[in-house]
Motif scaffolding. Sequence first.
Motif, PDB file in Angstrom:
ATOM      1  N   GLU A 201      14.627   9.509  -3.781  1.00 39.23           N
ATOM      2  CA  GLU A 201      15.683   9.176  -2.828  1.00 39.23           C
ATOM      3  C   GLU A 201      15.172   8.771  -1.538  1.00 39.23           C
ATOM      4  O   GLU A 201      15.635   8.452  -0.810  1.00 39.23           O
ATOM      5  CB  GLU A 201      16.663  10.397  -3.013  1.00 39.23           C
ATOM      6  N   LEU A 202      14.078   9.627  -1.363  1.00 37.54           N
ATOM      7  CA  LEU A 202      13.354   9.636   0.366  1.00 37.54           C
ATOM      8  C   LEU A 202      12.591   8.568   0.635  1.00 37.54           C
ATOM      9  O   LEU A 202      12.495   8.283   1.672  1.00 37.54           O
ATOM     10  CB  LEU A 202      12.889  11.031   0.413  1.00 37.54           C
ATOM     11  N   CYS A 203      12.200   8.001  -0.312  1.00 33.73           N
ATOM     12  CA  CYS A 203      10.930   6.846  -0.238  1.00 33.73           C
ATOM     13  C   CYS A 203      11.133   5.491  -0.805  1.00 33.73           C
ATOM     14  O   CYS A 203      11.696   5.536  -2.051  1.00 33.73           O
ATOM     15  CB  CYS A 203       9.652   7.525  -0.924  1.00 33.73           C
ATOM     16  N   ASP A 204      10.924   4.506  -0.252  1.00 39.03           N
ATOM     17  CA  ASP A 204      10.924   3.093  -0.645  1.00 39.03           C
ATOM     18  C   ASP A 204       9.818   2.901  -1.568  1.00 39.03           C
ATOM     19  O   ASP A 204      10.033   2.275  -2.768  1.00 39.03           O
ATOM     20  CB  ASP A 204      10.224   2.182   0.451  1.00 39.03           C
ATOM     21  N   ASP A 205       8.390   3.452  -1.634  1.00 38.45           N
ATOM     22  CA  ASP A 205       7.347   3.301  -2.550  1.00 38.45           C
ATOM     23  C   ASP A 205       6.772   4.681  -2.985  1.00 38.45           C
ATOM     24  O   ASP A 205       6.132   5.347  -1.979  1.00 38.45           O
ATOM     25  CB  ASP A 205       6.405   2.264  -1.979  1.00 38.45           C
ATOM     26  N   VAL A 206       7.042   5.186  -4.413  1.00 42.48           N
ATOM     27  CA  VAL A 206       6.578   6.410  -4.645  1.00 42.48           C
ATOM     28  C   VAL A 206       5.207   6.115  -5.459  1.00 42.48           C
ATOM     29  O   VAL A 206       5.330   5.489  -6.599  1.00 42.48           O
ATOM     30  CB  VAL A 206       7.597   6.994  -5.394  1.00 42.48           C
ATOM     31  N   HIS A 207       4.291   7.040  -5.113  1.00 46.31           N
ATOM     32  CA  HIS A 207       3.013   6.944  -5.963  1.00 46.31           C
ATOM     33  C   HIS A 207       2.840   8.488  -6.589  1.00 46.31           C
ATOM     34  O   HIS A 207       3.082   9.477  -5.795  1.00 46.31           O
ATOM     35  CB  HIS A 207       1.764   6.543  -5.345  1.00 46.31           C
ATOM     36  N   LEU A 208       2.434   8.631  -7.769  1.00 50.62           N
ATOM     37  CA  LEU A 208       2.370   9.887  -8.387  1.00 50.62           C
ATOM     38  C   LEU A 208       0.799   9.961  -8.847  1.00 50.62           C
ATOM     39  O   LEU A 208       0.315   9.120  -9.254  1.00 50.62           O
ATOM     40  CB  LEU A 208       3.220  10.028  -9.890  1.00 50.62           C
ATOM     41  N   TYR A 209       0.286  11.290  -8.348  1.00 51.58           N
ATOM     42  CA  TYR A 209      -1.024  11.532  -8.799  1.00 51.58           C
ATOM     43  C   TYR A 209      -1.166  13.086  -9.611  1.00 51.58           C
ATOM     44  O   TYR A 209       0.054  13.768  -9.145  1.00 51.58           O
ATOM     45  CB  TYR A 209      -1.891  11.849  -7.538  1.00 51.58           C
ATOM     46  N   GLY A 210      -1.975  13.278 -10.508  1.00 47.32           N
ATOM     47  CA  GLY A 210      -1.955  14.537 -11.097  1.00 47.32           C
ATOM     48  C   GLY A 210      -0.781  14.738 -11.900  1.00 47.32           C
ATOM     49  O   GLY A 210      -0.700  15.945 -12.582  1.00 47.32           O
ATOM     50  N   PHE A 211      -0.174  13.724 -12.566  1.00 50.98           N
ATOM     51  CA  PHE A 211       0.859  14.037 -13.506  1.00 50.98           C
ATOM     52  C   PHE A 211       0.326  13.352 -14.912  1.00 50.98           C
ATOM     53  O   PHE A 211       0.244  12.093 -15.148  1.00 50.98           O
ATOM     54  CB  PHE A 211       1.834  13.072 -13.208  1.00 50.98           C
TER      55      PHE A 211
END
Length: 264
Positions: A201-211
């Motif tokens: 909801e807060l970000c245009d481009d979301v990157h996940l690390y450590g999942f």
Amino acid sequence: MSSECHGFDKAVITQANTPVGSQIVYDGEKKIKAQTGASPNNPHPFPNKTWETCAVVGNGGILSDSGCGKMIDSAQFVIRCNLPPLVNGYEEHVGVKTGLVTANPTILTKKFGSLAGRRRPFVESLQIYGNSLMLLPAFSFRFSTPLSLRVAYTIEDLQSPIRPAYFNPDYLQSLAAFWRSQGLRAPRLSSGIMMVSLALELCDDVHLYGFWPFSNHPLGLHTLTNHYYDDVKVNTRFHAMPAEFNMLLQLHSQGVLRLHLGDC
């Protein structure tokens, strides 16, 4: 998600969404109510409607020796879970930049003795997070209310720049209902998927690390510890990490977010 959960306005308790004296229901104990006092974070916690790039950093062992620190820190806004260690050799792999960090009762109890004794070591441990927002589950279960209040008062009394705030249980209930509607069956959502949801909801481009909730690396197949800093196992009575990961993988496949599973 925005239309059903309203995370930007409702994820954190504020004077606007929960005036002093409001009756709120604990999201983990549906029939138990509490009356709120003054919020520790009166202004709106998110000054921007959206950030361009956000990194949500889980604590999975897949981050060990990943070299992802610089890439994580290059994000405009960085979200971390459960007060993870960031220094003493971890910087290269997990970065240090932090805009928001969660703190769950288990960490506060086991690592800091529920702040029943000396409190300065706890505040000193927060220095690495700078003036980031710290989200506390004050109204998830009754036992977490006095613990979260002690954290907020300790931060205020010892003049830490970190900004304590409380999860809104109404938001957490809406979030759980949303993920159930998507087919996720879990006793309770993990901090990780809560923060991914908020980031969407807060970000245009979301990157996940450590999942990565499995014991072998997806590429090298070598054995991994559960966290990049220890091998304490997840309590499967409360969380369904593989099922959550499957939902995240679907979002990655749809281009909604990007999962980073290799070295950076």
